[in-house]
Scaffold this active site. Structure first.
Site, mmCIF file in Angstrom:
data_model
loop_
_atom_site.group_PDB
_atom_site.id
_atom_site.type_symbol
_atom_site.label_atom_id
_atom_site.label_comp_id
_atom_site.label_asym_id
_atom_site.label_seq_id
_atom_site.Cartn_x
_atom_site.Cartn_y
_atom_site.Cartn_z
ATOM 1 N N LYS A 192 -61.827 15.519 2.477
ATOM 2 C CA LYS A 192 -62.466 14.837 3.602
ATOM 3 C C LYS A 192 -61.543 14.903 4.809
ATOM 4 O O LYS A 192 -60.524 14.220 4.856
ATOM 5 C CB LYS A 192 -62.725 13.363 3.273
ATOM 6 C CG LYS A 192 -63.576 12.697 4.341
ATOM 7 C CD LYS A 192 -63.442 11.188 4.389
ATOM 8 C CE LYS A 192 -62.377 10.716 5.335
ATOM 9 N NZ LYS A 192 -62.582 11.081 6.744
ATOM 10 N N GLU A 268 -48.581 10.709 2.215
ATOM 11 C CA GLU A 268 -47.761 10.946 3.411
ATOM 12 C C GLU A 268 -48.216 9.920 4.428
ATOM 13 O O GLU A 268 -49.272 10.080 5.050
ATOM 14 C CB GLU A 268 -47.995 12.365 3.945
ATOM 15 C CG GLU A 268 -47.591 13.470 3.006
ATOM 16 C CD GLU A 268 -46.087 13.588 2.853
ATOM 17 O OE1 GLU A 268 -45.338 12.911 3.589
ATOM 18 O OE2 GLU A 268 -45.653 14.353 1.977
ATOM 19 N N CYS A 302 -46.331 11.771 12.790
ATOM 20 C CA CYS A 302 -45.710 10.709 11.994
ATOM 21 C C CYS A 302 -44.191 10.858 11.951
ATOM 22 O O CYS A 302 -43.498 9.947 11.527
ATOM 23 C CB CYS A 302 -46.302 10.666 10.601
ATOM 24 S SG CYS A 302 -46.329 12.274 9.836
ATOM 25 N N GLU A 399 -45.332 1.877 15.004
ATOM 26 C CA GLU A 399 -45.426 3.318 15.245
ATOM 27 C C GLU A 399 -46.223 3.486 16.550
ATOM 28 O O GLU A 399 -47.379 3.076 16.636
ATOM 29 C CB GLU A 399 -46.154 3.962 14.064
ATOM 30 C CG GLU A 399 -46.013 5.447 14.025
ATOM 31 C CD GLU A 399 -46.598 6.064 12.744
ATOM 32 O OE1 GLU A 399 -47.427 5.429 12.080
ATOM 33 O OE2 GLU A 399 -46.222 7.201 12.440
HETATM 34 P P1 ADP Z 1 -55.371 7.140 11.750
HETATM 35 O O1 ADP Z 1 -55.148 5.759 12.225
HETATM 36 O O2 ADP Z 1 -54.316 8.093 12.120
HETATM 37 O O3 ADP Z 1 -56.743 7.664 12.008
HETATM 38 P P2 ADP Z 1 -56.130 6.599 9.055
HETATM 39 O O4 ADP Z 1 -55.258 6.262 7.910
HETATM 40 O O5 ADP Z 1 -57.095 5.561 9.523
HETATM 41 O O6 ADP Z 1 -55.158 7.072 10.193
HETATM 42 O O7 ADP Z 1 -56.974 7.911 8.752
HETATM 43 C C1 ADP Z 1 -56.506 9.009 8.035
HETATM 44 C C2 ADP Z 1 -57.652 9.551 7.206
HETATM 45 O O8 ADP Z 1 -58.084 8.519 6.319
HETATM 46 C C3 ADP Z 1 -58.893 9.963 8.006
HETATM 47 O O9 ADP Z 1 -59.498 11.079 7.380
HETATM 48 C C4 ADP Z 1 -59.778 8.742 7.867
HETATM 49 O O10 ADP Z 1 -61.157 9.034 8.025
HETATM 50 C C5 ADP Z 1 -59.480 8.321 6.446
HETATM 51 N N1 ADP Z 1 -59.794 6.929 6.136
HETATM 52 C C6 ADP Z 1 -59.718 5.855 6.938
HETATM 53 N N2 ADP Z 1 -60.110 4.738 6.279
HETATM 54 C C7 ADP Z 1 -60.428 5.117 5.016
HETATM 55 C C8 ADP Z 1 -60.904 4.442 3.847
HETATM 56 N N3 ADP Z 1 -61.103 3.126 3.835
HETATM 57 N N4 ADP Z 1 -61.142 5.177 2.737
HETATM 58 C C9 ADP Z 1 -60.926 6.499 2.730
HETATM 59 N N5 ADP Z 1 -60.491 7.190 3.790
HETATM 60 C C10 ADP Z 1 -60.234 6.524 4.922
#
Ligand code: ADP
Length: 498
Positions: A192, A268, A302, A399
């Site tokens: 995803k 990561e 990061c 961050e």
């Molecule tokens: P950022 O703040 O850099 O967007 P995230 O950790 O929110 O970092 O997002 C990184 C990835 O995790 C993206 O692909 C996002 O769609 C996905 N993501 C965010 N929330 C969830 C969740 N609850 N379950 C699974 N994937 C998630």
């Protein structure tokens, strides 16, 4: 001039190979709309123009992809590593042959300049080549046994179906670092990508398809409902491992979700990288190093230098020279060859950075330059320097993820080490000194997974990338990057003296 006009064309018309722009998800070797035909918009962060409408999938199609991946994997992992390697080598070659189109797609959805995007595509492809080679070197052991009628060996086997969730800041490289080792050892992947940047992922899948990767081994689930897709990826019993790059809070959540079926995870996560500049540092190295470490991708990495700790004796000259370097920046869209730096990913990201800077100034930091949202279309925040920042301010713990250099002062080496380690994060740290002894002492004392000594461009496919503490677990790239996709099986041969 021509370039400027060219870049206002629809994205597809900017590409030499129009087949690389995909808006459907990729499951089981075929391109799919969402079951309900829903789509979501992908937006160019530099212009706020919609550049694509991508299939918006949910849990049901994620489950289908997992099932097809599980089936495809059985044949794939039974093949010799050499055959898998040949397909990966072809994929690498196709990516390399299509750098320009892939860079345009990436810049359009992510905002980084074309120079940066070309660099990321080359870096991204390098993981595929590396793991095509490393995948042939998955060795086990012969273990001298404790009893003389027994012989022990270990073999390493593909872990199974791998779920991968990736972020928007490196829309291609964060994918290949996971997918290449997984495929190389015989796993299948359901991935995803971030909803902000699905197009780079889909273009990679198109090229994998052309390289002859058998159907079902790489599946790209596009969609905005991360909770639904992530829920299926972490609960489905056919998935044996989750690999994630993203924020620490979401990483923790996903680890908790994976605990229910004891899935292996590698993470990561966020960083709060310190960059230490000692009095004896060579500023001719430090300044370009910081321009890379702090301002690459407009600060959205990061391993960005999040806290710049400068020893008192060199502080004044350091700030003056950093400001001079920053004055030469030109923020803009990838369509302009003048742009040295791109936008932030969304308006929310800009607002977040602005709020952090404003709070730091209220708490007593000095604004040397920048400190404002740039008044133009797109999500731009000016390059900013804050001095007199201290560990009492909230920005010390956050961050920043934007083009903001925060400068702290220290007097002794121990003070610098203590400040640097005063965080739950432990991804990357950097230090500048001309002393060999100090390099060793400080590098050993820093609680981080990666240390750059007189260097900030530390990442490459041949070395391990990863963090300690709340920055994650597992390593990507290098000979260690295969381990996360392998299970060790011990086989005992008994009655050997019969
Ligand atoms: P950022 O703040 O850099 O967007 P995230 O950790 O929110 O970092 O997002 C990184 C990835 O995790 C993206 O692909 C996002 O769609 C996905 N993501 C965010 N929330 C969830 C969740 N609850 N379950 C699974 N994937 C998630």
């Amino acid at each position: 001039m021509f370039w400027g006009r060219f870049m206002t064309l629809p994205l597809v018309d900017q590409l030499s190979d129009k087949g690389l722009l995909k808006e459907q998800a990729y499951i089981g070797g075929r391109w799919h709309n969402a079951l309900n035909n829903e789509t979501f918009e992908v937006v160019d962060p530099a212009t706020e123009r919609v550049i694509a409408n991508v299939a918006n999938l949910g849990a049901e199609q994620t489950a289908l992809a997992i099932k097809l991946a599980d089936t495809a994997m059985r044949e794939w992992r039974a093949q010799p590593a050499k055959s898998r390697s040949e397909i990966l080598e072809r994929w690498y070659q196709l990516i390399t042959d299509n750098v320009e189109d892939l860079a345009i797609i990436m810049s359009a959805e992510q905002g980084k300049t074309l120079v940066e995007s070309r660099g990321e595509i080359a870096y991204s492809a390098s993981f595929i080549k590396w793991f095509a080679e490393e995948g042939k070197r998955v060795y086990g052991d012969v273990i001298p046994h404790a009893q003389n009628d027994r012989r022990g060996i270990t073999i390493k086997q593909a872990i199974g179906v791998v779920a991968a969730i990736t972020p928007w800041n490196f829309p291609s490289a964060m994918i290949t670092r996971k997918v290449a080792p997984a495929l190389a050892v015989g796993c299948a992947v359901v991935l995803k990508p971030a909803a902000e940047t699905p197009l780079s992922a889909l273009a990679l899948a198109e090229l994998a398809d052309r390289a002859g990767l058998p159907a079902g081994l790489l599946n790209i689930i596009t969609g905005v409902d991360a909770v639904a897709i992530g829920g299926e990826l972490t609960s489905n019993l056919l998935v044996k491992k989750l690999t994630f790059t993203g924020s620490t809070p979401i990483g923790k959540l996903l680890m908790a979700q994976c605990a229910a079926s004891v899935k292996r995870t590698s993470m990561e996560l966020g960083g709060n990288a310190p960059l230490l500049v000692f009095d004896d540092a060579d500023l001719d190295l430090v300044i370009p190093g910081i321009i890379t470490a702090k301002f690459r991708n407009s600060g959205q990495t990061c391993i960005s230098a999040n806290r710049i700790l400068v020893q008192k004796g060199i502080h004044k000259e350091f700030v003056e020279r950093l400001k001079l370097a920053i004055d030469a920046f030109n923020f803009g869209a990838y369509s302009s060859s003048e742009s040295t730096h791109g936008p932030l990913i969304t308006q929310k990201a800009v607002d977040n950075v602005a709020a952090k800077v404003n709070k730091a100034v209220l708490e007593g930091a000095t604004l040397v330059c920048g400190g404002q949202i740039v008044d133009r279309p797109g999500h731009f925040y000016a390059a900013t320097i804050l001095t007199e920042v201290t560990d009492k301010m909230s920005i010390f713990h956050e961050e920043i993820f934007g083009p903001v250099a925060t400068i702290y002062q220290f007097e002794t080496d121990q003070q610098a080490i203590d400040l640097a380690n005063d965080t739950p994060f432990g991804l990357a740290a950097y230090l500048y000194t001309e002393s060999m002894r100090r390099s060793w002492q400080v590098a050993e004392a820093l609680d981080y997974g990666m240390i750059g000594v007189n260097e900030t461009a530390i990442s490459a496919e041949i070395v391990p990338f990863g963090g300690v503490k709340e920055s994650g677990q597992g390593r990507e790239g290098s000979k260690y990057g295969l381990d996360d996709y392998l299970e060790i099986k011990y086989i005992c041969f008994g009655s050997m003296n019969k």
